[in-house]
Design an enzyme around this catalytic site. Structure first.
Site, mmCIF file in Angstrom:
data_model
loop_
_atom_site.group_PDB
_atom_site.id
_atom_site.type_symbol
_atom_site.label_atom_id
_atom_site.label_comp_id
_atom_site.label_asym_id
_atom_site.label_seq_id
_atom_site.Cartn_x
_atom_site.Cartn_y
_atom_site.Cartn_z
ATOM 1 N N PRO A 2 0.831 -1.031 -0.327
ATOM 2 C CA PRO A 2 -0.037 0.068 -0.154
ATOM 3 C C PRO A 2 0.675 1.521 -0.119
ATOM 4 O O PRO A 2 1.700 1.018 0.926
ATOM 5 C CB PRO A 2 -0.663 -0.239 1.226
ATOM 6 N N GLU A 3 0.333 2.370 -0.951
ATOM 7 C CA GLU A 3 1.516 3.736 -0.822
ATOM 8 C C GLU A 3 1.006 4.273 1.014
ATOM 9 O O GLU A 3 -0.251 4.350 1.096
ATOM 10 C CB GLU A 3 0.829 4.417 -2.165
ATOM 11 N N LYS A 52 4.410 4.303 5.370
ATOM 12 C CA LYS A 52 4.145 3.661 5.066
ATOM 13 C C LYS A 52 3.476 2.980 6.742
ATOM 14 O O LYS A 52 3.570 1.806 6.655
ATOM 15 C CB LYS A 52 4.286 2.584 4.142
ATOM 16 N N ARG A 268 12.580 -2.658 -9.507
ATOM 17 C CA ARG A 268 11.159 -2.791 -9.105
ATOM 18 C C ARG A 268 10.647 -2.227 -11.024
ATOM 19 O O ARG A 268 11.406 -1.485 -11.251
ATOM 20 C CB ARG A 268 10.200 -1.744 -8.665
#
Length: 286
Positions: A2-3, A52, A268
């Protein structure tokens, strides 16, 4: 993973559902059982996030109060169910459950799959924050802290924006989208950015991520590039939201129609438009 906007939204939801109320704290899975027993019957003061990281503040009768630190990691969820008729039995591997009943109905929140769920001190919270960069969603954030790291680094700006020690809360979607919106190639070295470019990145993230908190999804396209304005189909993706380049490899850029490119940076995927985000070439004379 999750951002940051997801964690801020979660903190708001937890605060709305439980703040000022006595909560039953349990660990049906058992991995947080000893800590839950200490917190059971405490008053939940509120919740906050930094990047986060999520912190739940409880008044357990001690002078300092109690803090629960949560990091969801890749697969964690913290589902808040407010204004329910009754709290149901837990299902699955619930590491932490918060529950209340009484006036206004019942509510509960179940934490599953988190990489961190720990009872911490104020000093430990400060240490976590001290290792984190500024969070664009916090009013007390100092963007100069991130700029100090970025303009001294030869690393690609695409990598720096994802480094939680440089900038807190930005994930792959916001990274790809803010660089497109600012017409910056993700492989451009951080030390080639001008301070005005960094300020534009920061200001854009503040607006985009606040909108993500409000709506619960990531939308980054301007009014002229929405499906309605362009007469195109809405985006179909499990992340939701309308975006310019994220996960649009090979599709036409919404601005110039060139095919969106992708590569791997530090494990990524990165996404960019080679026309709208040209490769940086230094004007310095050797």
């Amino acid at each position: 993973m999750p951002e940051g906007h997801t964690l801020h939204r979660l903190a708001l939801d937890l605060t709305a559902a439980f703040a000022g109320r006595v909560v039953a704290v349990s660990s049906p899975q058992g991995r947080f059982a000893d800590e839950a027993a200490l917190l059971d019957g405490a008053v939940l003061v509120g919740a906050e996030s930094w990047g986060k990281h999520l912190f739940v503040h409880l008044d357990d009768g001690s002078e300092a109060g109690a803090l629960v630190h949560v990091h969801l990691g890749l697969i964690g969820t913290f589902a808040v169910h407010a204004a329910v008729d009754a709290v149901p039995p837990p299902v699955g591997q619930v590491r932490l459950r918060l529950a209340r009943s009484g006036p206004g109905g019942a509510a509960y929140a179940d934490l599953r799959g988190a990489i961190t769920c720990a009872l911490v001190t104020a000093e430990q919270r400060a240490a976590v924050i001290g290792r984190s960069g500024p969070d664009p969603l916090r009013a007390d954030a100092d963007p100069d802290r991130a700029w100090h790291r970025i303009h001294r680094s030869r690393k690609p700006v695409g990598a720096l924006l994802m480094d939680q020690g440089v900038l807190a809360g930005v994930g792959n979607v916001y990274r790809a989208e803010v660089l497109f919106r600012q017409r910056l190639h993700p492989l451009r070295p951080g030390n080639t950015l001008r301070v005005g470019q960094w300020q534009s990145i920061w200001d854009d993230l503040v607006v985009l991520m606040a909108e993500g908190v409000r709506t619960g999804r990531i939308d980054t396209v301007g009014p002229e590039h929405t499906p309605e304005a362009m007469g195109r189909d809405p985006r179909r993706d499990d992340h939701g939201g309308e975006v310019y380049v994220y996960r649009r490899t090979g599709q036409p850029c919404l601005v110039c129609q060139r095919r969106v490119s992708t590569a791997v940076l530090e494990g990524r995927n990165i996404f960019w438009c080679s026309r709208c985000q040209p490769v940086f070439r230094s004007r310095a004379v050797g």
